[in-house]
Design a protein around this motif. Structure first.
Motif, PDB file in Angstrom:
ATOM      1  N   THR A  25       0.930  -1.118   0.130  1.00 27.04           N
ATOM      2  CA  THR A  25      -0.055  -0.067   0.057  1.00 27.04           C
ATOM      3  C   THR A  25       1.059   1.473   0.204  1.00 27.04           C
ATOM      4  O   THR A  25       1.968   1.463   0.475  1.00 27.04           O
ATOM      5  CB  THR A  25      -0.882   0.026   1.249  1.00 27.04           C
ATOM      6  N   LEU A  26       0.301   2.392  -0.466  1.00 30.97           N
ATOM      7  CA  LEU A  26       1.066   3.488  -0.497  1.00 30.97           C
ATOM      8  C   LEU A  26       0.106   4.514   0.247  1.00 30.97           C
ATOM      9  O   LEU A  26      -0.962   4.827   0.232  1.00 30.97           O
ATOM     10  CB  LEU A  26       0.874   3.941  -2.013  1.00 30.97           C
ATOM     11  N   MET A  27       0.907   4.884   1.388  1.00 33.89           N
ATOM     12  CA  MET A  27       0.432   5.627   2.478  1.00 33.89           C
ATOM     13  C   MET A  27       0.902   7.141   2.617  1.00 33.89           C
ATOM     14  O   MET A  27       2.290   7.366   2.300  1.00 33.89           O
ATOM     15  CB  MET A  27       0.595   4.961   3.844  1.00 33.89           C
ATOM     16  N   ALA A  28      -0.057   8.009   2.813  1.00 35.17           N
ATOM     17  CA  ALA A  28       0.318   9.565   2.795  1.00 35.17           C
ATOM     18  C   ALA A  28      -0.135  10.174   4.100  1.00 35.17           C
ATOM     19  O   ALA A  28      -1.349   9.836   4.245  1.00 35.17           O
ATOM     20  CB  ALA A  28      -0.090  10.082   1.476  1.00 35.17           C
ATOM     21  N   ARG A  29       0.681  10.809   4.777  1.00 32.51           N
ATOM     22  CA  ARG A  29       0.257  11.489   5.952  1.00 32.51           C
ATOM     23  C   ARG A  29      -0.700  12.697   5.362  1.00 32.51           C
ATOM     24  O   ARG A  29      -0.387  13.403   4.237  1.00 32.51           O
ATOM     25  CB  ARG A  29       1.126  11.967   6.966  1.00 32.51           C
ATOM     26  N   ILE A  30      -1.711  13.178   6.087  1.00 32.87           N
ATOM     27  CA  ILE A  30      -2.548  14.305   5.852  1.00 32.87           C
ATOM     28  C   ILE A  30      -2.666  15.106   7.019  1.00 32.87           C
ATOM     29  O   ILE A  30      -2.416  14.912   8.088  1.00 32.87           O
ATOM     30  CB  ILE A  30      -3.851  13.945   5.331  1.00 32.87           C
ATOM     31  N   ASN A  31      -2.999  16.648   6.516  1.00 35.29           N
ATOM     32  CA  ASN A  31      -2.727  17.532   7.842  1.00 35.29           C
ATOM     33  C   ASN A  31      -4.137  17.804   8.885  1.00 35.29           C
ATOM     34  O   ASN A  31      -4.586  18.692   9.220  1.00 35.29           O
ATOM     35  CB  ASN A  31      -2.664  18.903   7.177  1.00 35.29           C
ATOM     36  N   LEU A  32      -4.846  16.385   8.804  1.00 38.49           N
ATOM     37  CA  LEU A  32      -6.063  16.279   9.812  1.00 38.49           C
ATOM     38  C   LEU A  32      -5.492  15.504  10.775  1.00 38.49           C
ATOM     39  O   LEU A  32      -4.896  14.682  10.841  1.00 38.49           O
ATOM     40  CB  LEU A  32      -7.083  15.601   8.995  1.00 38.49           C
ATOM     41  N   PHE A  33      -5.791  16.230  12.065  1.00 38.24           N
ATOM     42  CA  PHE A  33      -4.829  15.491  12.953  1.00 38.24           C
ATOM     43  C   PHE A  33      -5.756  15.649  14.404  1.00 38.24           C
ATOM     44  O   PHE A  33      -6.574  16.485  14.637  1.00 38.24           O
ATOM     45  CB  PHE A  33      -3.576  16.261  13.695  1.00 38.24           C
ATOM     46  N   ASP A  34      -5.478  14.670  15.578  1.00 42.38           N
ATOM     47  CA  ASP A  34      -5.749  14.713  16.833  1.00 42.38           C
ATOM     48  C   ASP A  34      -4.891  15.307  17.754  1.00 42.38           C
ATOM     49  O   ASP A  34      -3.745  15.541  17.258  1.00 42.38           O
ATOM     50  CB  ASP A  34      -6.198  13.147  17.322  1.00 42.38           C
ATOM     51  N   LYS A  35      -5.263  16.027  18.800  1.00 46.90           N
ATOM     52  CA  LYS A  35      -4.344  16.649  19.742  1.00 46.90           C
ATOM     53  C   LYS A  35      -4.259  15.755  20.812  1.00 46.90           C
ATOM     54  O   LYS A  35      -5.387  15.646  21.325  1.00 46.90           O
ATOM     55  CB  LYS A  35      -4.765  18.081  20.083  1.00 46.90           C
ATOM     56  N   LEU A  36      -3.148  15.448  21.120  1.00 46.47           N
ATOM     57  CA  LEU A  36      -3.045  14.478  22.355  1.00 46.47           C
ATOM     58  C   LEU A  36      -1.998  15.125  23.459  1.00 46.47           C
ATOM     59  O   LEU A  36      -0.989  15.642  23.152  1.00 46.47           O
ATOM     60  CB  LEU A  36      -2.097  13.244  21.758  1.00 46.47           C
ATOM     61  N   GLU A  37      -2.470  15.626  24.653  1.00 47.87           N
ATOM     62  CA  GLU A  37      -1.920  15.951  25.741  1.00 47.87           C
ATOM     63  C   GLU A  37      -1.347  15.173  26.741  1.00 47.87           C
ATOM     64  O   GLU A  37      -2.180  14.338  27.190  1.00 47.87           O
ATOM     65  CB  GLU A  37      -2.735  17.147  26.454  1.00 47.87           C
ATOM     66  N   ILE A  38      -0.063  14.972  26.966  1.00 50.69           N
ATOM     67  CA  ILE A  38       0.066  13.707  27.935  1.00 50.69           C
ATOM     68  C   ILE A  38       1.249  14.702  29.075  1.00 50.69           C
ATOM     69  O   ILE A  38       1.947  15.533  28.646  1.00 50.69           O
ATOM     70  CB  ILE A  38       1.000  12.961  27.346  1.00 50.69           C
ATOM     71  N   GLU A  39       0.740  14.173  30.108  1.00 45.87           N
ATOM     72  CA  GLU A  39       1.675  14.907  31.264  1.00 45.87           C
ATOM     73  C   GLU A  39       2.108  13.700  32.593  1.00 45.87           C
ATOM     74  O   GLU A  39       1.166  12.761  32.665  1.00 45.87           O
ATOM     75  CB  GLU A  39       1.168  15.986  31.996  1.00 45.87           C
ATOM     76  N   LYS A  40       3.168  13.655  33.118  1.00 50.93           N
ATOM     77  CA  LYS A  40       3.594  12.772  34.159  1.00 50.93           C
ATOM     78  C   LYS A  40       2.637  13.008  35.382  1.00 50.93           C
ATOM     79  O   LYS A  40       2.178  14.061  35.591  1.00 50.93           O
ATOM     80  CB  LYS A  40       4.952  12.964  34.690  1.00 50.93           C
ATOM     81  N   THR A  41       2.218  12.146  36.109  1.00 49.84           N
ATOM     82  CA  THR A  41       1.797  12.145  37.365  1.00 49.84           C
ATOM     83  C   THR A  41       2.509  11.460  38.244  1.00 49.84           C
ATOM     84  O   THR A  41       3.442  10.679  38.078  1.00 49.84           O
ATOM     85  CB  THR A  41       0.077  11.723  37.544  1.00 49.84           C
ATOM     86  N   THR A  42       2.198  11.762  39.718  1.00 46.85           N
ATOM     87  CA  THR A  42       2.827  10.956  40.815  1.00 46.85           C
ATOM     88  C   THR A  42       2.270   9.715  41.318  1.00 46.85           C
ATOM     89  O   THR A  42       2.793   9.157  42.249  1.00 46.85           O
ATOM     90  CB  THR A  42       3.226  12.063  41.851  1.00 46.85           C
ATOM     91  N   ASP A  43       1.115   9.554  41.003  1.00 42.71           N
ATOM     92  CA  ASP A  43       0.057   8.475  41.695  1.00 42.71           C
ATOM     93  C   ASP A  43       0.427   7.253  40.950  1.00 42.71           C
ATOM     94  O   ASP A  43      -0.326   6.176  41.427  1.00 42.71           O
ATOM     95  CB  ASP A  43      -1.279   9.028  41.486  1.00 42.71           C
ATOM     96  N   GLY A  44       1.359   7.268  39.817  1.00 39.15           N
ATOM     97  CA  GLY A  44       1.440   5.965  39.124  1.00 39.15           C
ATOM     98  C   GLY A  44       0.441   5.167  38.498  1.00 39.15           C
ATOM     99  O   GLY A  44       0.401   4.023  37.947  1.00 39.15           O
ATOM    100  N   LYS A  45      -0.654   6.087  38.072  1.00 38.40           N
ATOM    101  CA  LYS A  45      -1.775   5.562  37.438  1.00 38.40           C
ATOM    102  C   LYS A  45      -1.750   5.959  35.988  1.00 38.40           C
ATOM    103  O   LYS A  45      -1.239   7.067  35.659  1.00 38.40           O
ATOM    104  CB  LYS A  45      -3.044   5.747  38.332  1.00 38.40           C
ATOM    105  N   PHE A  46      -2.656   5.442  35.259  1.00 38.58           N
ATOM    106  CA  PHE A  46      -2.976   5.894  34.013  1.00 38.58           C
ATOM    107  C   PHE A  46      -4.299   6.441  33.940  1.00 38.58           C
ATOM    108  O   PHE A  46      -5.451   6.214  34.383  1.00 38.58           O
ATOM    109  CB  PHE A  46      -2.883   4.795  32.933  1.00 38.58           C
ATOM    110  N   SER A  47      -4.359   7.851  33.700  1.00 41.25           N
ATOM    111  CA  SER A  47      -5.671   8.364  33.434  1.00 41.25           C
ATOM    112  C   SER A  47      -5.714   9.146  32.052  1.00 41.25           C
ATOM    113  O   SER A  47      -4.919   9.794  31.498  1.00 41.25           O
ATOM    114  CB  SER A  47      -5.451   9.924  34.738  1.00 41.25           C
ATOM    115  N   TYR A  48      -7.166   9.138  31.842  1.00 46.27           N
ATOM    116  CA  TYR A  48      -7.467   9.240  30.257  1.00 46.27           C
ATOM    117  C   TYR A  48      -8.785   9.976  30.120  1.00 46.27           C
ATOM    118  O   TYR A  48      -9.887   9.551  31.051  1.00 46.27           O
ATOM    119  CB  TYR A  48      -7.715   7.931  29.310  1.00 46.27           C
ATOM    120  N   GLU A  49      -8.945  11.001  29.396  1.00 45.71           N
ATOM    121  CA  GLU A  49     -10.102  11.499  28.938  1.00 45.71           C
ATOM    122  C   GLU A  49     -10.040  12.052  27.447  1.00 45.71           C
ATOM    123  O   GLU A  49      -8.980  12.405  27.054  1.00 45.71           O
ATOM    124  CB  GLU A  49     -10.280  12.917  29.951  1.00 45.71           C
ATOM    125  N   SER A  50     -11.121  12.110  26.945  1.00 45.55           N
ATOM    126  CA  SER A  50     -11.443  12.455  25.311  1.00 45.55           C
ATOM    127  C   SER A  50     -12.696  13.062  25.293  1.00 45.55           C
ATOM    128  O   SER A  50     -13.547  12.912  26.257  1.00 45.55           O
ATOM    129  CB  SER A  50     -11.210  11.232  24.608  1.00 45.55           C
TER     130      SER A  50
END
Length: 279
Positions: free
Chosen positions: A28-53
């Motif tokens: 297959t021939l794949m091409a990136r396009i300028n449509l994107f999601d925004k992903l914000e990631i920051e460290k936490t001190t509680d050792g857990k994975f927290s997610y919202e969308s």
């Protein structure tokens, strides 16, 4: 840390064979396009994975962002921390645009930096391939020919100034469903298409093909009108991207692109003029 997760379209897609592990060998021939999601990631001190969308993406354990986190955490060991993730989703879901795969790739890039892992791009691509066939592509820039299950990548530059209109009517399609029902072909000469695109040759656009399209349009016949409308209003080629349901039209000039956009922008859930990107 904020990451842009760019989508892709498949300019041409062939299935070569089915593998013993359940995957398919593709070309297959794949091409990136300028449509994107925004992903914000920051460290936490509680050792857990927290997610919202901004949209519901189902069970957390099925989410590729979470799977990417787990994969990187196994590598990081004591350097791993908890993280908080906020995803602003703009890429349509289950739409043949690899929205989940690009989210996973950018998560891995972010954690590689946040946790000072210094993993090479090659190592990240290998890890990503274990989570999803499209993921390694998003560690590259621009376009690439993908073979194997999608993990063997040959980048190339597109010199043909393709104008693209992307349409999605909200239909969600399972890739597994389409792969299961698609016959095996191996008849598309993607090497010649690559040469043409590198040379700025418009004639190869007529050779773009997606062997999954017959199944998509047969099992979801309402999508035929999307393709027909793109052609009717001036696209020189219209094609399902990946396993669908997104369909893109290729135009020669901005006038025909803009005219078609005006005609279709209120007819479907998602109509977007997009550019191919190489950086």
């Amino acid at each position: 840390m904020i990451k842009k997760c760019f989508a892709k379209i498949n300019l041409s897609l062939d299935i070569i064979s089915k593998r013993a592990d359940g995957y398919h060998n593709i070309d297959t021939l794949m091409a990136r396009i300028n449509l994107f999601d925004k992903l914000e990631i920051e460290k936490t001190t509680d050792g857990k994975f927290s997610y919202e969308s901004n949209i519901d993406l189902g069970k957390l354990e099925d989410n590729l962002i979470f799977k990417a986190y787990e994969s990187m955490k196994n590598i990081a060991g004591d350097r791993a921390t908890g993280i908080r993730v906020k995803l602003s989703k703009n890429i349509p879901v289950a739409a043949g645009l690899a929205g989940g795969s690009t989210n996973a790739a950018e998560t891995m890039k972010a954690l590689n930096e946040l946790w000072d892992l210094n993993l090479s791009t090659s190592k990240l691509m290998d890890l990503g391939a274990k989570l999803g066939a499209d993921i390694p592509f998003f560690f590259l820039k621009g376009a690439a020919r993908a073979t194997g299950i999608g993990e063997i990548l040959e980048p190339f530059a597109i010199k043909t100034p393709l104008k693209v209109l992307l349409v999605n009517d909200g239909t969600s399609i399972s890739s597994a469903h389409v792969y299961k029902k698609t016959k095996l072909f191996g008849n598309i000469d993607n090497s010649q298409i690559v040469k043409g695109l590198q040379a700025g040759d418009w004639s190869v656009v007529g050779d773009f093909e997606n062997v999954m399209e017959d199944v998509v349009l047969r099992d979801f016949p309402h999508l035929k009108s999307v393709k027909e409308n793109l052609i009717k209003h001036g696209a020189i080629k219209a094609l399902v991207s990946g396993s669908g349901a997104s369909i893109f039209g290729i135009f020669r000039d901005d006038n025909s692109l803009d005219r078609t956009y005006e005609e279709l922008k209120d007819a479907y859930n998602f109509v977007r003029k997009v550019d191919l990107i190489d950086d």
